[in-house]
Scaffold this active site. Structure first.
Site, mmCIF file in Angstrom:
data_model
loop_
_atom_site.group_PDB
_atom_site.id
_atom_site.type_symbol
_atom_site.label_atom_id
_atom_site.label_comp_id
_atom_site.label_asym_id
_atom_site.label_seq_id
_atom_site.Cartn_x
_atom_site.Cartn_y
_atom_site.Cartn_z
ATOM 1 N N LYS A 31 -11.360 -66.156 52.174
ATOM 2 C CA LYS A 31 -12.589 -66.418 52.402
ATOM 3 C C LYS A 31 -13.305 -65.184 52.860
ATOM 4 O O LYS A 31 -12.700 -64.044 53.024
ATOM 5 C CB LYS A 31 -12.535 -67.233 53.684
ATOM 6 C CG LYS A 31 -12.009 -68.743 53.334
ATOM 7 C CD LYS A 31 -12.639 -69.400 52.122
ATOM 8 C CE LYS A 31 -12.563 -70.828 51.799
ATOM 9 N NZ LYS A 31 -10.897 -71.090 51.589
HETATM 10 C C1 LIG Z 1 -15.091 -75.884 50.712
HETATM 11 C C2 LIG Z 1 -13.587 -76.030 51.605
HETATM 12 N N1 LIG Z 1 -13.432 -76.586 52.369
HETATM 13 C C3 LIG Z 1 -12.276 -76.466 53.400
HETATM 14 C C4 LIG Z 1 -11.280 -75.385 52.822
HETATM 15 C C5 LIG Z 1 -10.034 -75.719 53.519
HETATM 16 O O1 LIG Z 1 -9.939 -74.329 54.186
HETATM 17 P P1 LIG Z 1 -8.424 -73.979 55.076
HETATM 18 O O2 LIG Z 1 -7.551 -73.421 53.990
HETATM 19 O O3 LIG Z 1 -8.946 -73.019 56.097
HETATM 20 O O4 LIG Z 1 -7.851 -75.250 55.579
HETATM 21 C C6 LIG Z 1 -11.666 -74.896 51.845
HETATM 22 C C7 LIG Z 1 -10.607 -73.898 51.410
HETATM 23 O O5 LIG Z 1 -10.460 -73.319 50.250
HETATM 24 C C8 LIG Z 1 -12.714 -74.872 51.002
HETATM 25 O O6 LIG Z 1 -13.100 -74.082 50.175
#
Ligand SMILES: Cc1ncc(COP(=O)(O)O)c(C=O)c1O
Length: 439
Positions: free
Chosen positions: A220
């Site tokens: 990210k």
């Molecule tokens: C749009 C979106 N929501 C939620 C997530 C979940 O994030 P995390 O990996 O921090 O749980 C991601 C991760 O790729 C995402 O792209």
């Protein structure tokens, strides 16, 4: 008979003073961390020599609460609140956790529905199921974010919230979404995992809906390996999210106090962020401005040099000024030309990718969410699906969001990095122009 030798009766103490011994965390642990950074062998040796020469080294306290030194997690929360422009932030261990904590804080549970876009990372829908609620999938439009018209069509008596996702770095159509939410009395959970630092009409993403959910995973805009934040302006939602993320508000400031009002205390899970992640997140938040400036400058360099032929369109942006710039999305006229262009761009070395070619699985597209499409349950109770009469469950079908599939099958995503040089951007634009002239 009073025993005068007992300390409680004035006798000498059996234990005078316990000396604080060495901490459990010391040199070896820091040496492992140094190993994670790619120092030259000579500098690595110097660093390790300094480490071993330090007398009375006091290891860190990696638990955010009751840290005798100022907590890095708390500092990261405070700085992130300032950056996003919200009253409250809660550091958690992922955006998945942030989403669950948000839904739980909003009181979403069995029998409730949450509208999610058909194009988002699967976590947005999976976390609804984790709360025993039902994800209802709506189309995205040419912004690649929720189509407000389809959201309205999908609202039922069970709908409790809209999980709006700012996809691929760009803001969703928040005016329309918020208007719908107000009209139907729905909560809005902003999934900002992919658009940290973006804004919509002057307001930072994550500060508009009921809560904002951020990811700090390795991929990210800001990252600390694994991590995330919940942002909100509502103290009650913060308190409840804190409770959920902390087993049952175990470590809140006045930890044994009874609840101030019903709904403050309940059994939760453990999503706490450690001081290791907090320290890295804090440094990353300080660098957010530099990263965003780089992404936007490089996006603009590429965009100004692009010559798009007729029939090729850029993604519509709900607010161009609020785009983070991490990605440029092009739509081609049809699938065949998109597939050809992707091959040609790859050969030119342009960092571009497709989204949907109906053969390769991608967790960002609803039709591959087998767990939802086939209503999988983790336990014999059949939840979340058994929480709603069968006749009232959404009918999940691979072709249920045709516009989403159409846009995704014609989309080309050009990856923008904050660190590209001007020459990199010129090369990328030249490669795209060269290929698009031939489509
Ligand atoms: C749009 C979106 N929501 C939620 C997530 C979940 O994030 P995390 O990996 O921090 O749980 C991601 C991760 O790729 C995402 O792209």
């Amino acid at each position: 008979m009073k025993n005068a030798s007992l300390a409680m009766n004035g006798g000498p103490r059996a234990v005078r003073a316990l000396k604080p011994g060495p901490t459990k965390l010391g040199r070896e642990e820091l040496a492992e961390l140094i190993d994670l950074w790619a120092f030259s062998p000579a500098n690595r040796r110097k660093l390790l020599a300094i480490l071993w020469s330090e007398k009375n080294l006091h290891g860190p306290h990696l638990f955010r609460y009751y840290n005798p030194r100022p907590s890095k997690v708390l500092a990261a929360e405070r700085l992130f609140a300032k950056f996003i422009g919200v009253e409250h932030t809660l550091a958690v261990n992922s955006c998945t956790s942030a989403l669950i904590a948000s839904f739980r804080a909003l009181g979403i549970g069995m029998g409730d529905e949450v509208i999610v876009p058909g194009y988002t990372f699967f976590a947005t829908a999976a976390t609804v199921c984790a709360c025993n609620a039902i994800p209802v999938i709506a189309d995205v439009d040419d912004t690649l974010t929720l189509d407000p018209k389809d959201v309205e069509r999908k609202i039922t008596k069970r709908t409790k919230a809209i999980a709006v996702v700012h996809m691929r770095g760009a803001p969703a159509q928040m005016d329309e979404i918020m208007k719908l939410a107000r009209r139907h009395k729905l909560a809005v959970v902003e999934d900002v995992a992919q658009a940290c630092g973006g804004s919509y009409k002057g307001r930072m993403l994550g500060a508009i809906g009921s809560t904002g959910c951020f990811s700090f995973d390795f991929y990210k805009i800001l990252n600390c390996g694994e991590g995330g934040f919940v942002t909100t302006n509502r103290e009650w939602l913060y308190t409840r999210a804190q409770s959920w993320h902390d087993t049952a508000a175990c470590w809140r400031p006045n930890r044994y106090a009874s609840e101030r009002r019903e709904g403050e205390l309940f059994c939760g899970e453990n999503y706490r962020m450690s001081e290791l992640q907090g320290a890295v997140a804090l440094a990353q938040i300080r660098k957010a401005g530099k990263f965003l400036k780089g992404y936007r400058a490089n996006r603009d360099r590429i965009l100004t040099a692009l010559r798009l032929p007729e029939g090729v369109a850029l993604r519509r942006l709900a607010d161009p000024a609020g785009d983070t710039g991490v990605c440029i999305v092009l739509f081609l006229p049809d699938v065949e030309r998109t597939q050809w262009a992707l091959k040609a761009l790859k050969a030119e070395g342009v960092p571009a990718g497709g989204v949907y070619d109906s053969e390769v699985k991608d967790w960002h597209i609803y039709r591959y969410w087998e767990h939802v499409m086939e209503r999988k349950a983790v336990a014999p109770d059949g939840l979340p699906w058994s929480g709603v009469p069968k006749s009232e469950l959404p009918r999940y079908r691979p072709e249920m969001c045709p516009r989403t599939l159409d846009y995704l099958s014609r989309a080309i995503l050009v990856d923008v990095k904050w660190s590209y040089s001007a020459a990199d951007c010129r090369g990328i634009a030249a490669g795209i122009n060269k290929v698009l002239r031939e489509v």
